[in-house]
Write a protein that holds these residues in place. Structure first.
Motif, PDB file in Angstrom:
ATOM      1  N   ASP A  91     -77.385  37.410 -40.308  1.00  0.00           N
ATOM      2  CA  ASP A  91     -78.478  38.378 -40.225  1.00  0.00           C
ATOM      3  C   ASP A  91     -78.337  39.280 -39.002  1.00  0.00           C
ATOM      4  N   ALA A  92     -77.830  38.727 -37.914  1.00  0.00           N
ATOM      5  CA  ALA A  92     -77.704  39.515 -36.685  1.00  0.00           C
ATOM      6  C   ALA A  92     -76.644  40.597 -36.820  1.00  0.00           C
ATOM      7  N   TYR A  93     -75.504  40.246 -37.375  1.00  0.00           N
ATOM      8  CA  TYR A  93     -74.373  41.178 -37.365  1.00  0.00           C
ATOM      9  C   TYR A  93     -74.199  41.941 -38.673  1.00  0.00           C
ATOM     10  N   GLY A  94     -74.725  41.428 -39.773  1.00  0.00           N
ATOM     11  CA  GLY A  94     -74.667  42.152 -41.030  1.00  0.00           C
ATOM     12  C   GLY A  94     -73.261  42.566 -41.420  1.00  0.00           C
ATOM     13  N   PRO A  95     -73.082  43.800 -41.898  1.00  0.00           N
ATOM     14  CA  PRO A  95     -71.758  44.263 -42.332  1.00  0.00           C
ATOM     15  C   PRO A  95     -70.719  44.281 -41.210  1.00  0.00           C
ATOM     16  N   GLY A  96     -71.169  44.295 -39.964  1.00  0.00           N
ATOM     17  CA  GLY A  96     -70.242  44.340 -38.841  1.00  0.00           C
ATOM     18  C   GLY A  96     -69.798  42.976 -38.349  1.00  0.00           C
ATOM     19  N   ILE A  97     -70.061  41.936 -39.117  1.00  0.00           N
ATOM     20  CA  ILE A  97     -69.774  40.578 -38.662  1.00  0.00           C
ATOM     21  C   ILE A  97     -68.285  40.362 -38.387  1.00  0.00           C
ATOM     22  N   ALA A  98     -67.434  41.061 -39.146  1.00  0.00           N
ATOM     23  CA  ALA A  98     -65.989  40.892 -38.953  1.00  0.00           C
ATOM     24  C   ALA A  98     -65.509  41.462 -37.626  1.00  0.00           C
ATOM     25  N   ASP A  99     -66.323  42.303 -37.005  1.00  0.00           N
ATOM     26  CA  ASP A  99     -65.930  42.928 -35.738  1.00  0.00           C
ATOM     27  C   ASP A  99     -66.236  42.044 -34.524  1.00  0.00           C
ATOM     28  N   GLY A 110     -77.003  23.737 -38.653  1.00  0.00           N
ATOM     29  CA  GLY A 110     -75.797  24.537 -38.805  1.00  0.00           C
ATOM     30  C   GLY A 110     -75.980  25.647 -39.828  1.00  0.00           C
ATOM     31  N   LEU A 111     -76.628  25.318 -40.950  1.00  0.00           N
ATOM     32  CA  LEU A 111     -76.890  26.334 -41.968  1.00  0.00           C
ATOM     33  C   LEU A 111     -77.791  27.437 -41.414  1.00  0.00           C
ATOM     34  N   LEU A 112     -78.822  27.026 -40.667  1.00  0.00           N
ATOM     35  CA  LEU A 112     -79.735  28.010 -40.086  1.00  0.00           C
ATOM     36  C   LEU A 112     -79.006  28.915 -39.104  1.00  0.00           C
ATOM     37  N   ALA A 113     -78.129  28.345 -38.290  1.00  0.00           N
ATOM     38  CA  ALA A 113     -77.401  29.132 -37.295  1.00  0.00           C
ATOM     39  C   ALA A 113     -76.417  30.094 -37.956  1.00  0.00           C
ATOM     40  N   ARG A 114     -75.770  29.655 -39.023  1.00  0.00           N
ATOM     41  CA  ARG A 114     -74.851  30.570 -39.714  1.00  0.00           C
ATOM     42  C   ARG A 114     -75.616  31.730 -40.353  1.00  0.00           C
ATOM     43  N   ARG A 115     -76.804  31.427 -40.874  1.00  0.00           N
ATOM     44  CA  ARG A 115     -77.639  32.494 -41.420  1.00  0.00           C
ATOM     45  C   ARG A 115     -78.067  33.454 -40.315  1.00  0.00           C
ATOM     46  N   ALA A 116     -78.338  32.893 -39.131  1.00  0.00           N
ATOM     47  CA  ALA A 116     -78.732  33.728 -37.995  1.00  0.00           C
ATOM     48  C   ALA A 116     -77.631  34.710 -37.623  1.00  0.00           C
ATOM     49  N   VAL A 117     -76.399  34.217 -37.563  1.00  0.00           N
ATOM     50  CA  VAL A 117     -75.271  35.086 -37.219  1.00  0.00           C
ATOM     51  C   VAL A 117     -75.082  36.169 -38.282  1.00  0.00           C
TER      52      VAL A 117
END
Length: 237
Positions: A115-123, A106-113
């Motif tokens: 890293d993938a979306y960066g500053p745009g994660i809220a979008d 779970g920690l690895l997957a949250r880090r993946a998300v």
């Protein structure tokens, strides 16, 4: 552009910082992000070892029979919730309780998300609050593939995290309406991370083929492993 209308683009689990200089981050569709080489060698070895443990029975690696009567060419094991066509339950096909979802994954997957979306994660719907509780590990022996399908058995629109290990595959990322074109074919190599959410969360996708013999021999793996991590949206029991 191909003639058929597709497009080709080319701490338990270590530090996912081995990005390849030759293959850069790409966004093949809105909400889909490919990070090549995201898992370094140590992380890949740790995940392969973990997959071997998860594959042991009871509630271990198994073949899946579809409602049409056919058998899937991949074998799989589920963690957290047991997937069956087309839903989830807490009991595996052999009657044993499903294996728990590992907190480290779970920690690895949250880090993946992140890293993938960066500053745009809220979008991206469900990305900032991502709390995965399901993993499905698919083993692709030589010749195995997976037809185009949607991941729509979850009750949430949170992103899907996909980690590749072993042999390279051709992954087809389609549209959200039909199994037909347009689609994009991606080459996924061992260590690659693919996250898809937002407008692409319900895109049809599948594996056209694997490329036997392309895995690093140091992994000791025949074929391809794919780990998909998801948030179920199901009530805890």
């Amino acid at each position: 552009m191909r003639e058929d209308g597709g497009v080709i683009q080319g701490e338990l689990f270590g530090d996912p910082s081995g990005a390849s200089a030759a293959r850069e981050r790409s966004e093949p569709a809105p909400g889909a992000v490919l990070l090549p080489g995201w898992l370094d060698d140590d992380a890949q070895l740790s995940l392969v070892a973990a997959c071997r443990e998860w594959a042991r029975g009871p509630a271990g690696l198994h073949s899946v029979r579809m409602p049409t009567g056919g058998m899937m060419s991949v074998r799989m094991v589920s963690l957290g919730w047991h997937w069956f066509p087309y839903g989830y339950r807490r009991v595996a096909d052999d009657g044993a309780p499903v294996k728990p979802f590992p907190s480290e994954l779970g920690l690895l997957a949250r880090r993946a998300v992140a890293d993938a979306y960066g500053p745009g994660i809220a979008d991206i719907a469900g990305a900032a609050s991502y709390e995965p509780d399901i993993a499905i590990v698919n083993h692709y022996p030589h010749g195995a593939k997976m037809g185009l399908h949607q991941d729509r058995d979850e009750r949430t629109d949170a992103p899907v995290v996909s980690l590749s290990l072993g042999d390279t595959c051709v992954f087809r990322l389609g549209n959200t309406e039909t199994r037909t074109r347009p689609w994009t074919d991606l080459e996924l190599r061992s260590g690659d991370l693919l996250v898809f959410g937002g407008p692409t969360r319900l895109a049809y996708h599948g594996v056209v083929r694997t490329l036997p013999g392309t895995a690093d021999p140091a992994l000791g793996l025949v074929g391809r492993l794919n780990i998909t991590v998801r948030q179920s949206g199901l009530a805890a029991e």
